[in-house]
Scaffold this active site. Structure first.
Site, PDB file in Angstrom:
ATOM      1  N   LYS A  99       2.494  11.255  -3.380  1.00  0.00           N
ATOM      2  CA  LYS A  99       1.480  10.567  -4.180  1.00  0.00           C
ATOM      3  C   LYS A  99       0.492  11.546  -4.809  1.00  0.00           C
ATOM      4  O   LYS A  99      -0.042  11.297  -5.894  1.00  0.00           O
ATOM      5  CB  LYS A  99       0.746   9.575  -3.276  1.00  0.00           C
ATOM      6  CG  LYS A  99      -0.228   8.649  -3.969  1.00  0.00           C
ATOM      7  CD  LYS A  99      -0.718   7.630  -2.958  1.00  0.00           C
ATOM      8  CE  LYS A  99      -1.817   6.751  -3.488  1.00  0.00           C
ATOM      9  NZ  LYS A  99      -2.265   5.777  -2.478  1.00  0.00           N
TER      10      LYS A  99
ATOM     11  N   ASP B 187     -13.270   4.573   1.743  1.00  0.00           N
ATOM     12  CA  ASP B 187     -11.822   4.605   1.977  1.00  0.00           C
ATOM     13  C   ASP B 187     -11.332   6.052   1.956  1.00  0.00           C
ATOM     14  O   ASP B 187     -11.164   6.644   0.881  1.00  0.00           O
ATOM     15  CB  ASP B 187     -11.114   3.776   0.895  1.00  0.00           C
ATOM     16  CG  ASP B 187      -9.594   3.759   1.066  1.00  0.00           C
ATOM     17  OD1 ASP B 187      -9.091   4.325   2.052  1.00  0.00           O
ATOM     18  OD2 ASP B 187      -8.910   3.170   0.205  1.00  0.00           O
TER      19      ASP B 187
ATOM     20  N   GLU C 152      -7.516   0.549  -4.392  1.00  0.00           N
ATOM     21  CA  GLU C 152      -7.488   0.484  -2.936  1.00  0.00           C
ATOM     22  C   GLU C 152      -8.784  -0.036  -2.308  1.00  0.00           C
ATOM     23  O   GLU C 152      -8.744  -0.905  -1.434  1.00  0.00           O
ATOM     24  CB  GLU C 152      -7.083   1.847  -2.372  1.00  0.00           C
ATOM     25  CG  GLU C 152      -5.603   2.139  -2.620  1.00  0.00           C
ATOM     26  CD  GLU C 152      -5.221   3.586  -2.396  1.00  0.00           C
ATOM     27  OE1 GLU C 152      -6.095   4.372  -1.969  1.00  0.00           O
ATOM     28  OE2 GLU C 152      -4.064   3.945  -2.663  1.00  0.00           O
TER      29      GLU C 152
ATOM     30  N   ASP D 210       0.877  -1.168   0.000  1.00  0.00           N
ATOM     31  CA  ASP D 210       0.000   0.000   0.000  1.00  0.00           C
ATOM     32  C   ASP D 210       0.915   1.217   0.000  1.00  0.00           C
ATOM     33  O   ASP D 210       1.470   1.593   1.044  1.00  0.00           O
ATOM     34  CB  ASP D 210      -0.905  -0.016   1.234  1.00  0.00           C
ATOM     35  CG  ASP D 210      -1.732   1.264   1.372  1.00  0.00           C
ATOM     36  OD1 ASP D 210      -1.791   2.049   0.403  1.00  0.00           O
ATOM     37  OD2 ASP D 210      -2.315   1.470   2.456  1.00  0.00           O
TER      38      ASP D 210
END
Length: 612
Positions: free
Chosen positions: A72, A201, A177, A10
């Site tokens: 990211k 999420d 994800e 992850d």
């Protein structure tokens, strides 16, 4: 040594986590400090050297401009992207533009200015994670499944793949994800068939929501929604703006102007947000920031934080709602609500989700920071050939989040792959090419019929085509999306055996994301406008086809001089037609009648060919 062993990663905005499935169980692989998660934070030491993780966050206080985080959120964007421009006020490190308008992060080491791209920074973090994994497993690990936000576009996915390759990984799959979280849930719990769940999420940098159904040994993603610019860091910024406001109004101090202050205050705000998940108020102590005020104490009640962040909270619920509406799924049919991502610990978010579903109980992972990595490890085991990783096979089916197509002559969107189509997918459309011996396909993503309202992806050039009359050359245009969500566009003309292919990037256009409305909500709000525009485009294309064929026949039958005035009239009308907009529908109708009156008799007298 098992060379086929595969791990799950992850690669998070705030924290990263590595997991492996062996001998029937999932194991989180701790870093060298014993932590199960590693902050996605890089500190470039002024005298040389790199520190990664928790220690990097700690020592970056001394030189915040060398501490790089939220990498990211920079991946696959252009420098003029609105997110990057808005973030310049919050980042203590320097972000600038290279010659291609991509962001580069700058800092100094050994008195030398160093520049790193987001891809290079992701590689550094992945190399560190690889090192941790190999130390724990006592062997070389080269294969991995890496998770990405469901709404990561092609460029962001390709950058992630390239960073992983540079770090020494063979990526078995890029896994969305929320799908990873659902996979972890389904395999760790005895779930009945025909079970529909929703994954919410909310991580540090991105928000994803997905509706999934388990049936007949597969997990099908029914719908996805999300925002790659919405996460815990945005909630931190709500608190940070409040602190800036207090310091400015009460102490006449502008903390935004100092990178050291911004970095230190941001850490305080992040700590306060976490504290408010279990306490009714947080106390923020600010030492040595404001001149003449060595110590400042600011109390932040949970209610005030919830008020400051209410729009962001509501945005997640709106995205969730649109996802359900788009999939035509009722709230009542959702049997399980799965929370993952550290920001789901916030009580108000849990309250709003439960309230949306009529008070339904939420399924909270013991540790929401680890569930995505666990799902990645399970998927890695399913794709692995290692005997140590035998596991129940559960097929994962993902969907295309946004429709894809190309630009027609009349500025219309010619849809090729519709949103929510299962991935992998491949679709072709036969089209006519009006160019002489070359053609251009401009590729877009979006839901609007007016292609200019969608997001430009890139161009595909096709050269060396067989000369043909207008509307008589056929080209097969294909869009192909693989398991990693990478889009390849291909155009082929059979007669000349000419083929062109390109992997489409989402950021090749000149426009920023701020200028592009491509959301489903935008399409829904403009349904009537789009219907009118679609009709208008067909009218324009019909007239354009008539004029093109008429002018072609004048030229090939050597009639241009005889009918010079008509030729000039038709050429001018083609130029006029190109610039006409939907509010000129009546003008186009009148023009079509006028063209027919002038041209039909000539076409019939001389037996014109290929007339539409």
């Amino acid at each position: 040594m098992d060379d086929d062993l595969a791990i799950g990663i992850d690669l998070g905005t705030t924290n990263s986590c590595v997991s492996v499935y062996t001998k029937g169980r999932i194991r989180i692989l701790e870093n060298e400090r014993g932590g199960k998660v590693t902050p996605s934070f890089i500190y470039f030491q002024p005298q040389g050297g790199i520190v990664i993780g928790e220690h990097a966050k700690t020592i970056s206080v001394h030189k915040p401009e060398n501490g790089i985080y939220e990498i990211k959120r920079l991946v696959g964007r252009k420098f003029d992207d609105t997110y990057i421009q808005k973030s310049l006020d919050y980042f203590p490190f320097e972000i600038s533009s290279d010659v291609s308008n991509s962001p580069v992060i700058s800092f100094k080491q050994n008195n030398t200015r160093i520049e790193k791209t987001p891809q290079e920074l992701c590689t550094i973090i992945l190399q560190e994670l690889k090192k941790y994994a190999e130390a724990k497993l006592n062997q070389t690990v080269n294969k991995a499944v890496i998770t990405v936000p469901a709404y990561f576009n092609v460029t962001q996915r390709e950058v992630t793949l390239a960073a992983a390759k540079s770090a020494g990984f063979t990526v078995l799959k890029l896994l969305n994800e929320p799908t990873a979280a659902a996979l972890a849930y389904y395999l760790e719990n005895d779930i009945v068939e025909n079970h529909i769940s929703l994954v919410y999420d909310l991580g540090g940098g991105t928000f994803d929501v997905a509706v999934l159904e388990k049936k007949f040994g597969t997990v099908e993603v029914l719908c996805v929604g999300g925002d790659t610019q919405l996460g815990g860091h945005d909630l931190d910024n709500c608190i940070l703006e409040y602190i800036f406001e207090v310091l400015r109004n009460d102490y006449e101090y502008h903390a935004k102007m100092d990178p050291d202050d911004k970095r230190r205050l941001r850490i305080k705000c992040e700590e306060a947000k976490k504290e408010l998940s279990s306490a009714n108020e947080a106390v923020i102590t600010i030492n040595g920031v404001v001149p003449k005020h060595p110590k400042i104490i600011i109390t932040l009640p949970r209610t005030l934080f919830e008020k400051k962040a209410s729009k962001l909270f509501q945005r997640t619920i709106d995205i969730l709602h649109n996802c359900l509406v788009d999939a035509k799924i009722s709230k009542e049919s959702i049997q399980e609500i799965i929370l993952c991502g550290g920001s789901t610990r916030i009580p108000k978010i849990q309250e709003m989700i439960s309230e949306y579903f009529g008070g339904k109980q939420l399924n909270k992972f013991v540790n929401p920071d680890e569930c995505v990595a666990e799902g990645a490890a399970l998927q890695a085991a399913m794709l692995s050939t290692s005997k140590k990783q035998d596991i129940e096979q559960l097929e994962m089916v993902d969907l295309v989040p946004i429709s894809l197509g190309y630009r027609s002559l009349g500025e219309g969107m010619r849809f090729v792959i519709r949103r929510n189509t299962k991935i992998p997918t491949k679709a072709s459309i036969m089209c006519t090419n009006e160019g002489d011996t070359s053609g251009i396909f401009e590729i877009y993503e979006g839901e609007r019929t007016d292609v200019r309202k969608n997001r430009y992806l890139g161009k595909l050039f096709l050269d060396g085509l067989t000369p043909a009359p207008p509307g008589q050359r056929s080209v097969i245009f294909t869009l192909d999306i693989d398991n990693n969500g990478i889009l390849t566009a291909r155009a082929e003309e059979k007669v000349s055996n000419t083929v062109s292919e390109v992997k489409v990037n989402y950021t090749r256009g000149d426009r920023s994301e701020f200028e592009i409305k491509n959301s489903l909500l935008d399409a829904v709000e403009n349904q009537e406008i789009d219907k009118k525009f679609k009709k208008f485009v067909k009218m324009k294309e019909k007239l354009d086809a008539y004029l093109s064929s008429f002018l072609y026949n004048l030229d090939t039958k050597n009639l241009s001089e005889k009918y010079r005035s008509v030729q000039i009239f038709c050429s001018e009308r083609m130029n006029d037609l190109y610039d006409m907009e939907v509010d000129q529908e009546n003008t186009v109708k009148g023009l079509y009648k006028e063209v027919k009156i002038k041209c039909n008799a000539i076409a019939e007298r001389h037996n014109f060919e290929y007339m539409p």
